[in-house]
Each structure stands twice: as structure tokens, then as C-alpha cells.
Design a protein around this motif. Structure first.
Motif, PDB file in Angstrom:
ATOM      1  N   HIS A  28       0.790  -1.227   0.000  1.00  0.00           N
ATOM      2  CA  HIS A  28       0.000   0.000   0.000  1.00  0.00           C
ATOM      3  C   HIS A  28       0.824   1.280   0.000  1.00  0.00           C
ATOM      4  N   ASN A  29       2.026   1.247   0.524  1.00  0.00           N
ATOM      5  CA  ASN A  29       2.833   2.469   0.595  1.00  0.00           C
ATOM      6  C   ASN A  29       3.962   2.513  -0.434  1.00  0.00           C
ATOM      7  N   LEU A  30       4.468   1.338  -0.807  1.00  0.00           N
ATOM      8  CA  LEU A  30       5.604   1.299  -1.720  1.00  0.00           C
ATOM      9  C   LEU A  30       5.245   0.735  -3.098  1.00  0.00           C
ATOM     10  N   HIS A  31       4.007   0.315  -3.273  1.00  0.00           N
ATOM     11  CA  HIS A  31       3.481  -0.127  -4.579  1.00  0.00           C
ATOM     12  C   HIS A  31       4.194  -1.356  -5.115  1.00  0.00           C
ATOM     13  N   PHE A  32       4.675  -2.233  -4.232  1.00  0.00           N
ATOM     14  CA  PHE A  32       5.393  -3.409  -4.698  1.00  0.00           C
ATOM     15  C   PHE A  32       4.433  -4.462  -5.234  1.00  0.00           C
ATOM     16  N   ASP A  33       4.875  -5.148  -6.293  1.00  0.00           N
ATOM     17  CA  ASP A  33       4.109  -6.251  -6.864  1.00  0.00           C
ATOM     18  C   ASP A  33       4.568  -7.599  -6.325  1.00  0.00           C
ATOM     19  N   TYR A  34       5.841  -7.673  -5.930  1.00  0.00           N
ATOM     20  CA  TYR A  34       6.361  -8.955  -5.472  1.00  0.00           C
ATOM     21  C   TYR A  34       7.456  -8.743  -4.439  1.00  0.00           C
ATOM     22  N   LYS A  78      17.541  13.920  -1.204  1.00  0.00           N
ATOM     23  CA  LYS A  78      17.418  13.984  -2.656  1.00  0.00           C
ATOM     24  C   LYS A  78      18.145  12.827  -3.321  1.00  0.00           C
ATOM     25  N   ARG A  79      19.309  12.453  -2.803  1.00  0.00           N
ATOM     26  CA  ARG A  79      20.073  11.379  -3.407  1.00  0.00           C
ATOM     27  C   ARG A  79      19.340  10.036  -3.304  1.00  0.00           C
ATOM     28  N   ILE A  80      18.520   9.867  -2.269  1.00  0.00           N
ATOM     29  CA  ILE A  80      17.732   8.641  -2.149  1.00  0.00           C
ATOM     30  C   ILE A  80      16.785   8.525  -3.334  1.00  0.00           C
ATOM     31  N   ALA A  81      16.076   9.602  -3.636  1.00  0.00           N
ATOM     32  CA  ALA A  81      15.170   9.595  -4.786  1.00  0.00           C
ATOM     33  C   ALA A  81      15.942   9.480  -6.089  1.00  0.00           C
ATOM     34  N   ASP A  82      17.077  10.170  -6.202  1.00  0.00           N
ATOM     35  CA  ASP A  82      17.890  10.094  -7.416  1.00  0.00           C
ATOM     36  C   ASP A  82      18.326   8.659  -7.692  1.00  0.00           C
ATOM     37  N   THR A  83      18.763   7.966  -6.647  1.00  0.00           N
ATOM     38  CA  THR A  83      19.236   6.603  -6.803  1.00  0.00           C
ATOM     39  C   THR A  83      18.117   5.683  -7.269  1.00  0.00           C
ATOM     40  N   ILE A  84      16.948   5.831  -6.672  1.00  0.00           N
ATOM     41  CA  ILE A  84      15.802   5.003  -7.053  1.00  0.00           C
ATOM     42  C   ILE A  84      15.434   5.239  -8.512  1.00  0.00           C
ATOM     43  N   LEU A  85      15.333   6.488  -8.923  1.00  0.00           N
ATOM     44  CA  LEU A  85      14.962   6.797 -10.302  1.00  0.00           C
ATOM     45  C   LEU A  85      16.043   6.367 -11.290  1.00  0.00           C
ATOM     46  N   SER A  86      17.288   6.266 -10.838  1.00  0.00           N
ATOM     47  CA  SER A  86      18.377   5.863 -11.723  1.00  0.00           C
ATOM     48  C   SER A  86      18.351   4.381 -12.050  1.00  0.00           C
ATOM     49  N   ARG A 133      12.893   7.093   4.496  1.00  0.00           N
ATOM     50  CA  ARG A 133      11.532   6.576   4.295  1.00  0.00           C
ATOM     51  C   ARG A 133      10.701   7.552   3.461  1.00  0.00           C
ATOM     52  N   GLU A 134      10.754   8.824   3.810  1.00  0.00           N
ATOM     53  CA  GLU A 134       9.956   9.838   3.118  1.00  0.00           C
ATOM     54  C   GLU A 134      10.306   9.913   1.638  1.00  0.00           C
ATOM     55  N   PHE A 135      11.598   9.924   1.334  1.00  0.00           N
ATOM     56  CA  PHE A 135      11.986  10.099  -0.061  1.00  0.00           C
ATOM     57  C   PHE A 135      11.924   8.794  -0.851  1.00  0.00           C
ATOM     58  N   MET A 168       8.848   6.270  -5.100  1.00  0.00           N
ATOM     59  CA  MET A 168       7.979   5.189  -5.574  1.00  0.00           C
ATOM     60  C   MET A 168       6.645   5.726  -6.074  1.00  0.00           C
ATOM     61  N   ASP A 169       6.193   6.840  -5.527  1.00  0.00           N
ATOM     62  CA  ASP A 169       5.007   7.504  -6.093  1.00  0.00           C
ATOM     63  C   ASP A 169       5.304   8.000  -7.506  1.00  0.00           C
ATOM     64  N   TYR A 170       6.523   8.518  -7.708  1.00  0.00           N
ATOM     65  CA  TYR A 170       6.932   8.920  -9.060  1.00  0.00           C
ATOM     66  C   TYR A 170       6.954   7.706  -9.993  1.00  0.00           C
ATOM     67  N   VAL A 171       7.485   6.590  -9.488  1.00  0.00           N
ATOM     68  CA  VAL A 171       7.570   5.378 -10.299  1.00  0.00           C
ATOM     69  C   VAL A 171       6.186   4.926 -10.740  1.00  0.00           C
ATOM     70  N   GLU A 172       5.189   5.087  -9.880  1.00  0.00           N
ATOM     71  CA  GLU A 172       3.829   4.705 -10.248  1.00  0.00           C
ATOM     72  C   GLU A 172       3.301   5.543 -11.410  1.00  0.00           C
ATOM     73  N   ILE A 173       3.704   6.807 -11.476  1.00  0.00           N
ATOM     74  CA  ILE A 173       3.327   7.648 -12.611  1.00  0.00           C
ATOM     75  C   ILE A 173       4.004   7.151 -13.884  1.00  0.00           C
ATOM     76  N   LEU A 174       5.265   6.744 -13.739  1.00  0.00           N
ATOM     77  CA  LEU A 174       6.053   6.341 -14.899  1.00  0.00           C
ATOM     78  C   LEU A 174       5.750   4.915 -15.353  1.00  0.00           C
TER      79      LEU A 174
END
Length: 671
Positions: free
Chosen positions: A36-42, A316-324, A370-372, A377-383
Motif C-alpha cells: 500500500h505504501n511502496l506499490h510493490f508487486d512482489y 534527494k540522493r535517495i530519490a535520485d538513486t531510485i529513479l536511476s 523513508r519519506e523520499f 515510488m510515487d513517481y515510479v507509479e506515474i512512470l
């Protein structure tokens, strides 16, 4: 229905070790959070390597780990129940042999030349030992027999984190003698003969691959479920970028040959350099070397023993790493625990030798991570719907197959150089991709970049000759092998010059590049000069469709020599040659106008849609704009900046964004 890895999925490794760090209710709470919070499928179970004396689950066939032998609970059953409840897939892995089994078959253990035995990776016995495959088949069958009734059992995680190593065990030596008719060479013999060393490593890799192929075929034929593999992959640390005497073959190219695999999920253990392009380069390397196999790259929020530090705690780097680490097939995390809401369980070691470093014991750091992570992951759901079904695309392709790493020492000039080259393309906002196969005709790639390539096969040489003959454009950088220079018609020698300038000007105040004193740079006389060294010899030349760049060190090591003129030169050249994939991006920064661009542009597309994905890695923007020629058949229909929609047509200003801008185009239906 099984998990469909051809589509976009998000997931994580889920580690289980001791009852102390896996209390009652932990699985349910974690899977609810993941869903519900991280949108994981598996979530995929990685059987923890230090549970060496047995399994975590209750079994009549395998001894139980001493951690759980007195516990009535079954933590794996709790995971499956939680996955069932929250409609997630749970993929178990069964790669561990208990010590008692290995000691019963010591003649199959990994063995050094002096006879000393060792555990062979995380499997246990060497691949040539017949008990290895028998054990794994029996264990996976037992797992499915026990847990297969759960609706969340939608696939398997293949035995993970195994590199192929030389072993002088009984079975490996027998297989060698059967194949070649003489005894396995000693390490001294191999190191004295590179051809013999290569032959030995190829043989070991084939034994490893054969075992995995047989296991994958058994699972696919018997259960028909998708198979995912997590290869051990320290791309920038100590796996691929090592001499061949450490690992015989990179895990990507090896596991890519297992036809029954459905997903390759690369564990990134980078040096966690503050350079934000680190994960991005490795993710694109993965996409370029898995060819058509679906692939993901891990966002690494676990431990990092090699570099002795964890990923940058800057939010910011946490989000950057995830999107990378986004690919068209999804995104993965290693592992969930570092995105949990609290960290107290992790103050006790989850894995021996993998403590949480002190920075992550601070509550404000945990909260920020946790916040970032959730924001990203909310950004990932858009993408997700925009990227699904696409491929990473660019008119410019850097040729860098994984097998080249066997020729390159970690930390060497060529390895640092290829990373710097990729970085400068990104800084110039030129869409670029990595390819592992030499194209044969110009319709495959508009331009390929060959950067200090030391060796190519005869087949690759023939493909390059065919590509150039067909009119394909090539950029040759630095000192490449003779086969490449002959095909491109260039002949190079070292230069002692210090600067490059315009060939029609001696005004060194307008030099493009200052050559690092320790750098390597070359000159060649076959082409027409484009830029000159300060001694008047050509630094960059052009001959038909071949551009030769002699100033290889300054072009490559961009992370150390960030220069606006250098990035601008690349951008101007590719725009003029119409090799920028139709993208023209411009940025102006607060207080630092016309400085180095810590941004990047990437394109993901298929026949029906295109996505322009623009990243901001940390510049303070004043205003930015982009012009994207999507072609006559496409129309830009949607745009987002940090998750917020904005109106955008073919060109114009962009809103100020901290992380990303995404511009989406769709093919127009015929009337």
C-alpha cells in the motif's frame, strides 16, 4: 496467474533470519506496507547465506536452522500468508546447502590447488559435482510441495549471488580431463599463458552454466512458473571490472544464456560514489548487455562492506538513486528492511558481518530515507504505464559489451574512462545507450562510439567493417585495437601536447580543453583536423563518417574535469549532425549560468509511444527549456514535473523540477 516479467513490476528482496529480528506479525505488517505504501508487486526470498546449518522453514527432508529449531512458527509460511492477504507475489529461493550435506560430499566442495576446500559461492558444492543439481532439484521440489497451494506462489527466485570460480575438486578435474585429455593446469601455468587461462575460465563457466540450465529447465517444465535470477554483480567494485583471474565471465552474459530464465535482476553493489551518475551508468549497462531479456537493477539500501559506507543519506540522493535504476521492466530494491518505517530490528545484525552503519541508526535519517523512498515510488507509479513495453532508445550508442571487462582491471584507465564518457554524454543532455553487439548496417544504429576498445572478435570486426561500408557513423576515441583502427582508417600515435583549440585560432584563451598532465592523448594524420593541440598536431580529425578524438583522457574523465566548453562541444556536434535523437535541452542555473550540467535526457519508446525522461541531479535551476522533435506520426499528449502535470507541446519552457520531468508522446491514429 503467474507474475508477468515482460511487463513493468516493482519488487524487493525480503530477508528472514532469526526470530529476534522477525517477531510475530512482522511479515503481515511488512507486506501491507510494501503493497500500500511502496506499490510493490512482489517480494523474493533470498535464503540468507549465513543460515549454514539448515532451512528456515519446517521440512521433513532438510535440517532446520539452529536459529529456528526450537520455534513452532514457520516464518516462510507467514510470508506466504501475508502475500496472499495483500495480493502480492512471493518468490522463494532455495540455494543454500547445509554444512552437514557438504561435509558428506567433501570431494565436491570448492577446492584450491593446494587441496584446501571451501564453500562454492552460495550454492555449496561445485557445479560439476552431480550432487549439486540433485540437491537443488530436491529442495525446490520440496519448497513447492509445501507452499505451492498459496496463490502468492507465482514464481521462483533462482539460486542467487553465485559467481563461477576455479575449483580443483574431484569432479571438475575429471570433467576437464574427459574434455581435453590432460590434467587441469595449475594457477602458475595459467598465469603464464593467457590463452590457457582463458580456456580454463571458459570451461569453468560452461560447467556453471550447464548446471543452471538444467535446474531452470526442470523448474520450467515441471511447474511452468516464471524464473528470476539475482546474479552477484558488483559492477563498479570487484566483480565485472576485474581481471579475468578473479571471475571467468561476467554474470550478465553468462546467465543471459539460460533460456528458461524470465528476468535478470542485477544486484548493484557500486562504490556508492557521490557522483549521481553511478547507478544510472550501471542500469544502462545492464539494459545494453541483457539484449532482449527483461531486466531490472537493484536500488541498494542494504549494507556496503566494500566501500565501508551506505548510500548517501541526503534525501534527494535517495530519490535520485531510485529513479536511476528504472528500466522498462520495473524497479527492484535490495532489500525491504531499509525502507521500513522503523529501524530497531536492524540494530541487531540481520546478517553476520552486515551491520547497520551508525548514520542509519539516527531516527531523522531513517525518517528522511523513508519519506523520499515513498516519494520516489510515487513517481515510479506515474512512470509505470509510460515506460512499460518500451525500450531504451538513442541515436548514439556506446559499444561496451560485458566481455570487454575481462580485459580491464578495476580502477584502470579504460574502466574509469568509459564511465566518464557516459557521464559527459549525460551532462551534455545527449540521449545515449550502451550496446553489446556490433551493428552490421547503418539502419541498426545511427552512430556508435568506440572508446579505448582493446580487443574485438573476428565476428565483431567483420560487423564493424560492414557497418562502416553501409554508411554508419563512428566516433573512435583514444587508442583502440588495430582491427578497429584499420576498419575506421585511422592510425594513431601518442602526443605530448597540453591544450586543444580551434584549428583556425591560436588564441589559447579560447581553448576548448586543458589536457590533464597524467592523461593519455593521441594524434592521427589521416583525417581533416577539427581541433588542434597547442603544438599544431590534430587533436580531433574527421574522415568521411569517422570522427577520431585523440584527447581521450579529457573527453572521458569528465567527473574530474567538469568543463562547460567540453559538454557544449559534444552538444553542438551532435545537434549539428542530428544525432541528438531530436532532443535539444537548455538549462540556466541560479548564480552559475552556463556551467556544467548535472542533468540527463533519456528516451524510451516502442511503435506506439515515446517517453522523454529528463533528470535533475542537483543543479539550482533558473529556467530550462526543451525542444523535442517526436516525428510527424507522434504527438505529445502528457507531461509531468516531479509528479505534477503541466501543459507541453513540441517545445518550450519547463517548470522548475528537483528530480525529473517526463514528456510523453503517442502515435496518432490514421483518419
Amino acid at each position: 496467474m503467474p507474475l508477468d516479467f515482460t511487463k513493468f513490476n516493482t519488487g524487493t528482496l525480503f530477508l528472514v533470519r532469526t526470530p529476534e529480528v522477525f517477531p510475530v506479525g512482522y511479515a503481515d505488517k511488512s507486506f501491507e506496507d510494501m503493497k500500500h505504501n511502496l506499490h510493490f508487486d512482489y517480494a523474493a526470498l533470498l535464503e540468507t547465506w549465513n543460515c549454514t546449518d539448515g532451512v528456515l522453514w519446517k521440512s521433513d527432508k532438510f535440517p532446520r536452522s539452529s536459529y529456528w529449531k526450537d520455534e513452532p512458527r514457520d516464518p516462510i509460511e507467514e510470508c506466504f500468508l501475508a502475500a496472499d492477504k495483500y495480493d502480492m507475489a512471493f518468490l522463494p529461493e532455495a540455494g543454500m546447502m547445509d554444512e552437514a550435506f557438504m561435509l558428506e560430499h567433501k570431494d565436491g566442495m570448492g577446492t584450491f590447488f593446494n587441496g584446501t576446500t571451501y564453500r562454492y559461492g552460495r550454492v555449496g558444492l561445485a557445479p560439476a559435482c552431480p550432487y549439486t543439481l540433485d540437491y537443488l532439484v530436491e529442495k525446490y521440489d520440496a519448497l513447492y510441495e509445501k507452499f505451492g497451494h498459496h496463490k502468492s506462489f507465482k514464481g521462483f527466485c533462482m539460486p542467487a549471488e553465485n559467481g563461477a570460480s576455479i575449483s580443483y575438486d574431484k569432479y571438475t578435474k575429471e570433467a576437464w580431463k574427459k574434455s581435453f585429455g590432460y590434467e587441469m593446469p595449475s594457477p602458475e601455468q595459467m598465469y603464464a599463458d593467457k590463452a590457457l587461462e582463458r580456456k580454463t575460465f571458459d570451461f569453468i563457466a560452461e560447467l556453471f552454466l550447464t548446471m543452471y540450465k538444467k535446474l531452470a529447465r526442470h523448474l520450467k517444465q515441471k511447474y511452468g512458473l516464471p524464473l528470476m535470477h539475482y546474479p552477484l554483480a558488483k559492477l563498479s567494485s570487484d566483480s565485472y571490472f576485474q581481471p579475468s583471474s578473479v571471475y571467468p565471465q561476467g554474470n550478465i552474459s553468462l546467465m543471459d544464456k539460460v533460456e528458461d530464465l524470465d528476468m535478470l535482476n542485477l544486484q548493484l553493489h557500486p562504490p556508492l560514489n557521490p557522483n549521481p551518475y553511478c547507478f544510472k551508468f550501471e542500469t544502462e549497462f545492464l539494459m545494453g548487455n541483457t539484449n532482449n531479456m527483461p531486466c531490472m537493477a537493484d536500488t541498494h539500501f542494504y549494507h556496503e562492506y566494500g566501500a565501508g559506507r551506505l548510500p548517501d543519506a541526503t534525501p534527494k540522493r535517495i530519490a535520485d538513486t531510485i529513479l536511476s535504476t528504472l528500466t522498462p521492466w520495473g524497479i527492484s530494491f535490495f532489500c525491504y528492511g531499509f525502507m521500513a518505517e522503523e529501524l530497531p530490528l536492524w540494530k541487531k545484525e540481520l546478517n553476520i558481518g552486515a551491520p547497520v552503519y551508525s548514520v542509519y541508526r539516527e531516527s531523522h535519517t531513517v525518517d528522511a530515507r523513508r519519506e523520499f523512498a515513498i516519494k520516489a515510488m510515487d513517481y515510479v507509479e506515474i512512470l509505470r504505464p509510460l515506460m512499460q513495453g518500451t525500450k531504451h532508445s538513442a541515436d548514439c550508442a556506446i559499444y561496451y559489451p560485458e566481455h570487454m571487462n575481462n580485459e580491464y582491471m578495476y580502477g584502470s584507465y579504460p574502466v574509469e574512462h568509459i564511465f566518464g564518457l557516459h557521464e559527459v554524454f549525460n551532462a551534455a543532455t545527449i540521449p545515449v545507450k550502451i550496446i553489446s553487439r556490433m551493428p552490421t548496417c547503418a539502419s541498426e544504429e545511427k552512430l556508435i562510439v568506440l572508446d579505448s576498445v582493446k580487443k574485438i572478435s573476428h565476428e565483431e570486426e567483420k560487423a564493424l567493417v560492414s557497418y562502416i561500408k553501409d554508411g554508419g557513423k563512428v566516433v573512435v576515441i583514444g587508442k583502440c585495437c588495430k582491427e578497429i583502427e584499420d576498419a575506421a582508417g585511422v592510425a594513431t600515435v601518442l602526443s605530448d601536447a597540453e591544450f586543444i583549440s580551434s584549428p583556425d585560432s591560436d588564441d589559447y584563451n579560447h581553448c576548448y580543453i586543458r589536457i590533464p598532465s597524467a592523461g593519455r592523448h593521441y594524434t592521427e594524420a589521416n583525417g581533416t583536423p577539427v581541433l588542434l593541440y597547442n603544438d599544431g598536431t590534430p587533436a580531433i580529425t574527421r574522415r568521411n563518417n569517422i570522427l577520431y578524438i585523440g584527447v581521450s583522457d579529457a573527453i572521458g574523465r569528465f567527473g574530474q574535469y567538469r568543463d562547460y566548453y567540453l559538454a557544449s562541444w559534444w552538444k553542438n556536434y551532435f545537434t549539428k549532425e542530428k544525432l541528438n535523437s531530436g532532443v535539444e535541452f537548455h538549462n540556466v542555473y541560479v548564480n552559475t549560468q552556463d556551467r556544467h550540467q548535472f542533468v540527463s535526457c533519456d528516451i524510451f519508446e516502442n511503435t506506439d509511444k515515446k517517453l522523454l525522461f529528463i533528470r535533475n541531479f542537483g543543479v539550482d535551476q533558473d529556467v530550462s527549456s526543451v525542444n523535442w522533435d517526436v516525428g510527424d506520426d507522434f504527438k505529445i499528449t502528457k507531461a509531468w514535473a516531479d509528479g505534477k502535470k503541466f501543459v507541453f507541446e513540441k517545445s518550450g519552457k519547463l517548470p522548475v523540477f528537483e528530480h525529473f520531468a517526463a514528456i510523453f508522446a503517442e502515435k496518432q491514429k490514421e483518419d
